[in-house]
Design a protein around this motif. Structure first.
Motif, PDB file in Angstrom:
ATOM      1  N   ALA A  91      36.284  38.148  33.680  1.00  0.00           N
ATOM      2  CA  ALA A  91      37.009  37.263  34.596  1.00  0.00           C
ATOM      3  C   ALA A  91      38.518  37.469  34.494  1.00  0.00           C
ATOM      4  O   ALA A  91      39.243  37.353  35.499  1.00  0.00           O
ATOM      5  CB  ALA A  91      36.647  35.807  34.312  1.00  0.00           C
ATOM      6  N   ILE A  92      39.015  37.775  33.307  1.00  0.00           N
ATOM      7  CA  ILE A  92      40.459  37.971  33.119  1.00  0.00           C
ATOM      8  C   ILE A  92      40.910  39.309  33.703  1.00  0.00           C
ATOM      9  O   ILE A  92      42.057  39.443  34.166  1.00  0.00           O
ATOM     10  CB  ILE A  92      40.815  37.864  31.626  1.00  0.00           C
ATOM     11  CG1 ILE A  92      40.573  36.436  31.131  1.00  0.00           C
ATOM     12  CG2 ILE A  92      42.256  38.270  31.366  1.00  0.00           C
ATOM     13  CD1 ILE A  92      40.802  36.268  29.635  1.00  0.00           C
ATOM     14  N   LEU A 137      42.350  39.223  37.168  1.00  0.00           N
ATOM     15  CA  LEU A 137      43.572  38.401  37.175  1.00  0.00           C
ATOM     16  C   LEU A 137      44.760  39.183  36.612  1.00  0.00           C
ATOM     17  O   LEU A 137      45.900  38.995  37.059  1.00  0.00           O
ATOM     18  CB  LEU A 137      43.346  37.123  36.362  1.00  0.00           C
ATOM     19  CG  LEU A 137      42.296  36.148  36.915  1.00  0.00           C
ATOM     20  CD1 LEU A 137      42.146  34.956  35.971  1.00  0.00           C
ATOM     21  CD2 LEU A 137      42.682  35.683  38.314  1.00  0.00           C
ATOM     22  N   ALA A 138      44.481  40.041  35.635  1.00  0.00           N
ATOM     23  CA  ALA A 138      45.569  40.837  35.054  1.00  0.00           C
ATOM     24  C   ALA A 138      46.070  41.910  36.004  1.00  0.00           C
ATOM     25  O   ALA A 138      47.101  42.542  35.728  1.00  0.00           O
ATOM     26  CB  ALA A 138      45.091  41.479  33.744  1.00  0.00           C
ATOM     27  N   GLN A 139      45.373  42.122  37.104  1.00  0.00           N
ATOM     28  CA  GLN A 139      45.811  43.102  38.093  1.00  0.00           C
ATOM     29  C   GLN A 139      46.835  42.526  39.063  1.00  0.00           C
ATOM     30  O   GLN A 139      47.551  43.272  39.738  1.00  0.00           O
ATOM     31  CB  GLN A 139      44.583  43.603  38.866  1.00  0.00           C
ATOM     32  CG  GLN A 139      44.830  44.781  39.777  1.00  0.00           C
ATOM     33  CD  GLN A 139      44.874  46.103  39.030  1.00  0.00           C
ATOM     34  OE1 GLN A 139      44.766  46.143  37.808  1.00  0.00           O
ATOM     35  NE2 GLN A 139      45.053  47.182  39.769  1.00  0.00           N
ATOM     36  N   ILE A 140      46.931  41.202  39.127  1.00  0.00           N
ATOM     37  CA  ILE A 140      47.811  40.556  40.111  1.00  0.00           C
ATOM     38  C   ILE A 140      49.285  40.921  39.906  1.00  0.00           C
ATOM     39  O   ILE A 140      50.005  41.184  40.892  1.00  0.00           O
ATOM     40  CB  ILE A 140      47.587  39.033  40.089  1.00  0.00           C
ATOM     41  CG1 ILE A 140      46.161  38.713  40.565  1.00  0.00           C
ATOM     42  CG2 ILE A 140      48.622  38.308  40.943  1.00  0.00           C
ATOM     43  CD1 ILE A 140      45.808  37.240  40.521  1.00  0.00           C
ATOM     44  N   GLN A 168      44.647  43.484  30.215  1.00  0.00           N
ATOM     45  CA  GLN A 168      43.527  44.042  30.968  1.00  0.00           C
ATOM     46  C   GLN A 168      42.725  45.032  30.125  1.00  0.00           C
ATOM     47  O   GLN A 168      41.482  44.979  30.092  1.00  0.00           O
ATOM     48  CB  GLN A 168      44.049  44.727  32.223  1.00  0.00           C
ATOM     49  CG  GLN A 168      42.947  45.172  33.184  1.00  0.00           C
ATOM     50  CD  GLN A 168      43.530  45.830  34.418  1.00  0.00           C
ATOM     51  OE1 GLN A 168      44.080  46.925  34.338  1.00  0.00           O
ATOM     52  NE2 GLN A 168      43.412  45.165  35.562  1.00  0.00           N
ATOM     53  N   THR A 188      41.551  45.617  43.228  1.00  0.00           N
ATOM     54  CA  THR A 188      41.482  44.332  42.519  1.00  0.00           C
ATOM     55  C   THR A 188      40.211  43.569  42.882  1.00  0.00           C
ATOM     56  O   THR A 188      39.546  42.992  42.014  1.00  0.00           O
ATOM     57  CB  THR A 188      42.722  43.491  42.855  1.00  0.00           C
ATOM     58  OG1 THR A 188      43.900  44.219  42.476  1.00  0.00           O
ATOM     59  CG2 THR A 188      42.692  42.170  42.102  1.00  0.00           C
TER      60      THR A 188
END
Length: 202
Positions: free
Chosen positions: A42-43, A46-49, A71, A134
Motif C-alpha cells: 500500500a505504501i 504512495l511513495a511514487q507521488i 519505496q 503509479t
C-alpha cells in the motif's frame, strides 16, 4: 537533475532496498507476514507521488531520494518475505522449477515493460507515463488483498512429506517338527520262522 545528482539519488535509494530486506524478518515476526506485506504494497504507490509532483531544484531531489528509499524499502521487505514463503511451501524437488518460473516471469517482463514505458513516454509525455505506472503499482495490492496470504500472522510450516513406506510385517516361519514315527508292524514269531524255513515249521 544532473547526471551526478541522478546517480547519487539512485545510489542512496538502493540503501532502502537493503534496509527493507534486512528488516523483513523482524517486521514479519512483530506484525505478521500478511499485514506487513499488505502495508508495504500500500505504501509503494504512495511513495511514487513525490515523483509526479517534482520540479527542478535540490529540495525536490532530496524529496525524491526519501521517497525512493521508502519505496524500495517496502519492496525489499515484501519481496524478501514472499520469497521466503515460496521456499517454505515448495517441496525440495520443486525448488529449482519454482525459482526458474519466478525469474522467467519477472525478468522476462522487464524488456516488455521498458518498451511500453518508453512508448507511453514518447506518445503521452513523461508525467502521464509516470502516472500510469503509479496506478499499475496498485495491481499487486489488489491481488494480495484478495489472497488468503493477507491474514497470515506467522510464517507457514513446511508441507508434510510422506515418509518411506514401512516394510510389510512378515510372520515368523512355523517351526519345523519331525514327522511322527510310525511304529513298525509287529508280526508273530512263527511268521518269521515260516519265512526263514520256506514256510515249514521245524
Amino acid at each position: 537533475m544532473s547526471a551526478t545528482a541522478f546517480g547519487v539519488v539512485l545510489g542512496l535509494g538502493t540503501l532502502g532496498a537493503a534496509a527493507g530486506a534486512l528488516a523483513a524478518l523482524a517486521l514479519a515476526r512483530r506484525y505478521g507476514p500478511g499485514p506487513m506485506m499488505t502495508t508495504a504494497l500500500a505504501i509503494t504507490p504512495l511513495a511514487q507521488i513525490p515523483l509526479l509532483l517534482a520540479s527542478p531544484g535540490p529540495r525536490w531531489q532530496i524529496t525524491i531520494v526519501a521517497a525512493l528509499v521508502v519505496q524500495l524499502a517496502c519492496a525489499g521487505a515484501a519481496g524478501t518475505t514472499q520469497r521466503s514463503i515460496r521456499q517454505i511451501m515448495t517441496t525440495r524437488g520443486m525448488q529449482a522449477r519454482m525459482q526458474a518460473v519466478s525469474t522467467w516471469l519477472t525478468s522476462g517482463a522487464r524488456p516488455v515493460a521498458a518498451l511500453l514505458a518508453g512508448g507511453l513516454g514518447t506518445w503521452l509525455g513523461v508525467r502521464p507515463a509516470l502516472t500510469a505506472g503509479t496506478f499499475l503499482l496498485l495491481a499487486p495490492l489488489l491481488v494480495f488483498t484478495n489472497s488468503p496470504l493477507r491474514a497470515l500472522r506467522q510464517m507457514p510450516d513446511p508441507p508434510t512429506r510422506p515418509g518411506p513406506a514401512a516394510p510389510p510385517v512378515q510372520s515368523p516361519p512355523a517351526p519345523r517338527t519331525a514327522p511322527p514315527e510310525v511304529p513298525a508292524a509287529t508280526q508273530p514269531e512263527d511268521a518269521w520262522l515260516d519265512r526263514s524255513h520256506g514256510g515249514d515249521a521245524p
